[in-house]
Scaffold this motif. Structure first.
Motif, mmCIF file in Angstrom:
data_model
loop_
_atom_site.group_PDB
_atom_site.id
_atom_site.type_symbol
_atom_site.label_atom_id
_atom_site.label_comp_id
_atom_site.label_asym_id
_atom_site.label_seq_id
_atom_site.Cartn_x
_atom_site.Cartn_y
_atom_site.Cartn_z
ATOM 1 N N LYS A 113 0.906 -1.430 -0.039
ATOM 2 C CA LYS A 113 -0.008 0.086 -0.098
ATOM 3 C C LYS A 113 0.744 1.071 0.064
ATOM 4 N N GLY A 114 2.059 1.149 0.023
ATOM 5 C CA GLY A 114 3.153 2.083 0.104
ATOM 6 C C GLY A 114 3.464 2.698 1.222
ATOM 7 N N GLU A 184 10.742 12.289 -6.090
ATOM 8 C CA GLU A 184 9.412 12.344 -5.235
ATOM 9 C C GLU A 184 8.928 13.726 -5.100
ATOM 10 N N ALA A 210 6.194 4.635 -3.088
ATOM 11 C CA ALA A 210 5.806 3.314 -3.517
ATOM 12 C C ALA A 210 4.219 3.087 -3.942
ATOM 13 N N GLY A 211 3.751 4.392 -4.629
ATOM 14 C CA GLY A 211 2.342 4.550 -4.750
ATOM 15 C C GLY A 211 1.426 5.240 -3.852
ATOM 16 N N ASP A 213 -0.382 7.915 -1.585
ATOM 17 C CA ASP A 213 -0.692 9.214 -1.820
ATOM 18 C C ASP A 213 0.051 10.300 -1.385
#
Length: 240
Positions: A113-114, A184, A210-211, A213
């Motif tokens: 989920k990051g 990033e 890593a994805g 928000d």
């Protein structure tokens, strides 16, 4: 007629004596006047008439809190999840009574989920009163404006927004901007505030890895106010 000549000579000689005394007396008076003028122009006389040195009001705050204790532990825990060092990392300072800083960072890794990264830092600057530079409060006011300008001019900052903040010290400015680092997207929220003769700057930033928000500006802006309020309270508590 021949006997009267010596007598006339004696009379003229006696008559000349008062004239010489008068001349001598005038010369003496003239010397006295010159001496008086010299005394008036002497360094000691000039020094006695010089204006007194200017004075300034003493600075109210004479101490700074320990930088790593300027933000409450509970605030750090809420703003920096999974913080690496709860005690914080203090910055180097050659004069801890006038300046200090501390920072905290943490990465909340949620696997697929990051991850959410957060960084929080606080800077404290205290100004003494100085007859040649001004009161501590005025010096802090001047440098508060410089700190705001410096924050707004951060290299690489995009979409910079600033607005007055209320309820924090004597004056405060809320600053927000975006900054790209290591590919990033980071979001920054900062508060620069002045309380009497101390300037407190709190910067808070975060990014989604890593994805995950990217954090919202408004969320970081609300959170940084809490940290700035802690900083102002810590300054006041250190001087009780």
């Amino acid at each position: 007629m021949q006997r009267s000549a010596p007598r006339l000579t004696r009379i003229l000689a006696c008559a000349a004596v008062p004239v010489m005394l008068v001349v001598a007396g005038c010369s003496s008076d003239s010397g006295s006047d010159d001496a008086g003028k010299a005394a008036e122009q002497s360094p000691s006389a000039a020094a006695s008439s010089a204006a007194p040195s200017p004075t300034v009001q003493p600075a109210r705050f004479t101490e700074l809190p320990e930088p790593c204790k300027a933000v409450a532990a509970a605030t750090v825990e809420d703003l920096v999840p999974k913080v690496k060092n709860k005690k914080g990392t203090a910055g180097q300072s050659s004069d801890t009574s006038s300046r200090g800083s501390c920072s905290w960072n943490g990465l909340d890794d949620k696997g697929v989920k990051g991850s959410q990264y957060r960084w929080l830092d606080v800077s404290l600057l205290r100004y003494d009163s100085d007859p040649s530079l001004g009161s501590g409060e005025q010096r802090a006011t001047d440098n508060y404006a410089k700190e705001v300008a410096k924050m707004k001019a951060t290299q690489g900052a995009k979409d910079v927004k600033s607005a007055p903040a209320t309820g924090i010290g004597d004056e405060a400015t809320n600053i927000a901007y975006d900054l790209k680092k290591s590919d990033e997207d980071f979001v920054y929220a900062a508060i620069v505030t002045r309380t009497e003769n101390v300037v407190v700057t709190v910067s808070y930033n975060g990014a989604g890895f890593a994805g995950a928000d990217t954090p919202k500006r408004e969320d970081l802006a609300k959170a940084v106010v809490r940290a700035a309020q802690d900083g102002v309270k810590a300054v006041q508590a250190a001087n009780k």
